[in-house]
Scaffold this active site. Structure first.
Site, PDB file in Angstrom:
ATOM      1  N   HIS A  93      -9.916  -5.822   0.988  1.00 57.65           N
ATOM      2  CA  HIS A  93     -10.012  -4.839  -0.261  1.00 57.65           C
ATOM      3  C   HIS A  93      -9.262  -5.274  -1.228  1.00 57.65           C
ATOM      4  O   HIS A  93      -8.205  -6.287  -1.342  1.00 57.65           O
ATOM      5  CB  HIS A  93      -9.451  -3.441   0.377  1.00 57.65           C
ATOM      6  CG  HIS A  93      -8.053  -3.370   0.579  1.00 57.65           C
ATOM      7  ND1 HIS A  93      -7.272  -3.209  -0.387  1.00 57.65           N
ATOM      8  CD2 HIS A  93      -7.400  -3.311   2.069  1.00 57.65           C
ATOM      9  CE1 HIS A  93      -5.775  -2.989   0.254  1.00 57.65           C
ATOM     10  NE2 HIS A  93      -6.264  -3.239   1.590  1.00 57.65           N
ATOM     11  N   CYS A 124      -4.151  -5.113   6.290  1.00 57.58           N
ATOM     12  CA  CYS A 124      -5.307  -5.566   5.485  1.00 57.58           C
ATOM     13  C   CYS A 124      -5.150  -6.749   4.804  1.00 57.58           C
ATOM     14  O   CYS A 124      -3.879  -7.073   4.596  1.00 57.58           O
ATOM     15  CB  CYS A 124      -5.566  -4.451   4.857  1.00 57.58           C
ATOM     16  SG  CYS A 124      -6.427  -3.110   5.555  1.00 57.58           S
TER      17      CYS A 124
END
Length: 185
Positions: free
Chosen positions: A145, A161
């Site tokens: 992301h 992440c």
């Protein structure tokens, strides 16, 4: 105007020439962690995947803090600087794929994050740690992301992440359909 070539100038040039290779090399921190873009390595898709699958392929190198992209033909190759998980315990490694994509993602902390930090839900927008785009992986709670906090790129700063600059995740978002193969190493 004429410049004089002095011993001081010569010494400065010589020392600068000796220092340049040191500055260009990646610095190694305790634990073998590198901390600058000179640590980027180039890869060949076939070192990570058995065959071209008719889909783009991504390799996230958590050591070098980079994300490598190849198109479905293995011709278009791009490298992106990333943020990576803070610790090895937070890093999921292996093969997966992109299973969901979202423009303007919101963020919901895991139960563990709620317990440890007291974090709460954050809607889409400039305060969301998910940035402008997210590509969710086949593992629960893991995504590639964007981030609004550009200081995180190039550092271990996530809870699992892989983060990119918002403009880079927007580019990658367009290039990677659902089913894109991903390797995190």
């Amino acid at each position: 105007m004429t410049q004089t070539f002095t011993r001081r100038v010569a010494l400065g040039i010589a020392l600068g020439g000796l220092a340049a290779p040191t500055l260009l090399r990646a610095q190694t921190l305790p634990g073998g962690v590198t901390r600058n873009v000179a640590a980027f390595r180039t890869y060949v898709w076939s070192d990570h995947f058995d065959a071209l699958s008719g889909m783009p392929m991504l390799v996230a190198d958590t050591q070098a803090r980079s994300l490598h992209y190849w198109d479905a033909q293995g011709i278009d190759y791009r490298v992106y600087p990333t943020s990576v998980p803070k610790t090895d315990e937070l890093t999921k490694r292996g093969f997966t794929e992109i299973v969901r994509k979202k423009v303007g993602p919101d963020w919901t902390p895991t139960q563990s994050q709620k317990e440890r930090f007291g974090w709460e839900y954050i809607p889409p927008g400039p305060k969301s740690p998910m940035g402008t785009h997210a590509m969710y992986l086949g593992w629960p709670a893991y995504a590639i992301h964007g981030t609004h906090d550009t200081r995180k790129i190039g550092r271990p700063s996530s809870d699992g992440c892989i983060g990119l600059y918002n403009e880079k995740i927007a580019e990658l978002f367009q290039l990677c359909p659902l089913g894109t193969k991903v390797r995190i190493m």
